[in-house]
Scaffold this active site. Structure first.
Site, PDB file in Angstrom:
ATOM      1  N   CYS A  21     -86.122 -10.156  54.562  1.00 20.98           N
ATOM      2  CA  CYS A  21     -85.349 -11.345  54.178  1.00 20.98           C
ATOM      3  C   CYS A  21     -86.228 -12.303  53.400  1.00 20.98           C
ATOM      4  O   CYS A  21     -85.855 -12.795  52.332  1.00 20.98           O
ATOM      5  CB  CYS A  21     -84.749 -12.011  55.408  1.00 20.98           C
ATOM      6  SG  CYS A  21     -83.456 -10.980  56.136  1.00 20.98           S
TER       7      CYS A  21
HETATM    8  N1  PCA Z   1     -82.597  -9.248  58.418  1.00 20.75           N
HETATM    9  C1  PCA Z   1     -83.990  -8.865  58.264  1.00 20.75           C
HETATM   10  C2  PCA Z   1     -84.011  -7.866  57.154  1.00 20.75           C
HETATM   11  C3  PCA Z   1     -82.596  -7.465  56.934  1.00 20.75           C
HETATM   12  C4  PCA Z   1     -81.794  -8.437  57.686  1.00 20.75           C
HETATM   13  O1  PCA Z   1     -80.548  -8.527  57.656  1.00 20.75           O
HETATM   14  C5  PCA Z   1     -84.925 -10.044  58.129  1.00 20.75           C
HETATM   15  O2  PCA Z   1     -84.656 -11.099  58.711  1.00 20.75           O
HETATM   16  O3  PCA Z   1     -85.966  -9.927  57.468  1.00 20.75           O
END
Ligand code: PCA
EC number: 3.4.19.3
Length: 197
Positions: A142
């Site tokens: 993210c």
């Molecule tokens: N959350 C993860 C990666 C994909 C998602 O939906 C994150 O917080 O990095």
């Protein structure tokens, strides 16, 4: 009509469902405020996610970008304030395991969201949805995607950034130990956030 690029992520790690996918599906093509939503799902892959979002920006020429991610365990909608120039965490869906390396070698240490995050939080609260600015998007996919999209758009006036969301009830039933929201509330919360653009 302006165009919003809205992205979600596929399932990853111990989360067999990613509720960001259902939000993107539900809002696909919808007109929210001044924006028509164009949705895409990103891979949980350090080698592909950055190029994918950069390519989407090229192809779609959006007027704003909101990337969504699941933060399993969080209770509120969290517009993220900053992305850091660092890949770290557990292995991604392709088995790549980052070890604290920079995302862009000569990139700045951090890049701030250009979304109206304060307004998003107050609008969400006024509509009865718990929300709070988060000061860390972590160092996993993210954060990676947030950094890549902000880096790509840094010399433009196109607002861009990232919103983390809690689990959906369906995911919480499967996972057992995380707080959750209804999928309908998650989708409505993102509609409210888009309306702030
Ligand atoms: N959350 C993860 C990666 C994909 C998602 O939906 C994150 O917080 O990095």
């Amino acid at each position: 009509m302006k165009k919003l690029l809205l992205t979600g992520f596929e399932p990853f790690l111990q989360f067999p469902i990613n509720p960001t996918m259902s939000i993107v599906e539900a809002l696909q093509g919808e007109v929210v405020g001044d924006f028509q939503v164009t949705g895409h799902i990103l891979p949980v892959d350090f080698h592909k996610a950055g190029d994918t979002i950069k390519q989407l920006v090229q192809e779609e020429q959006p007027d704003a970008v909101i990337a969504l991610g699941l933060a399993g365990g969080r209770y509120k909608i969290n517009p993220e304030r900053i992305a850091i120039n660092c890949n770290d965490g557990e292995a991604d869906n392709e088995g790549h395991m980052p070890a604290g390396e920079k995302i862009i070698t000569d990139g700045p240490d951090g890049l701030f969201s250009t979304l109206p995050i304060q307004q998003m939080v107050s609008q969400l609260q006024q509509h009865g949805f718990p929300a709070e600015i988060s000061n860390t998007a972590g160092a996993y996919l993210c954060n990676h995607v947030m950094y890549q999209v902000l880096y790509t758009l840094q010399d433009t006036t196109i607002p861009a950034g990232f919103i983390h969301i809690p689990a959906s009830h369906q995911l919480a039933i499967e996972h057992q130990r995380i707080p959750s929201w209804s999928q309908a509330d998650l989708t409505e919360a993102i509609r409210i956030a888009i309306n702030c653009l």
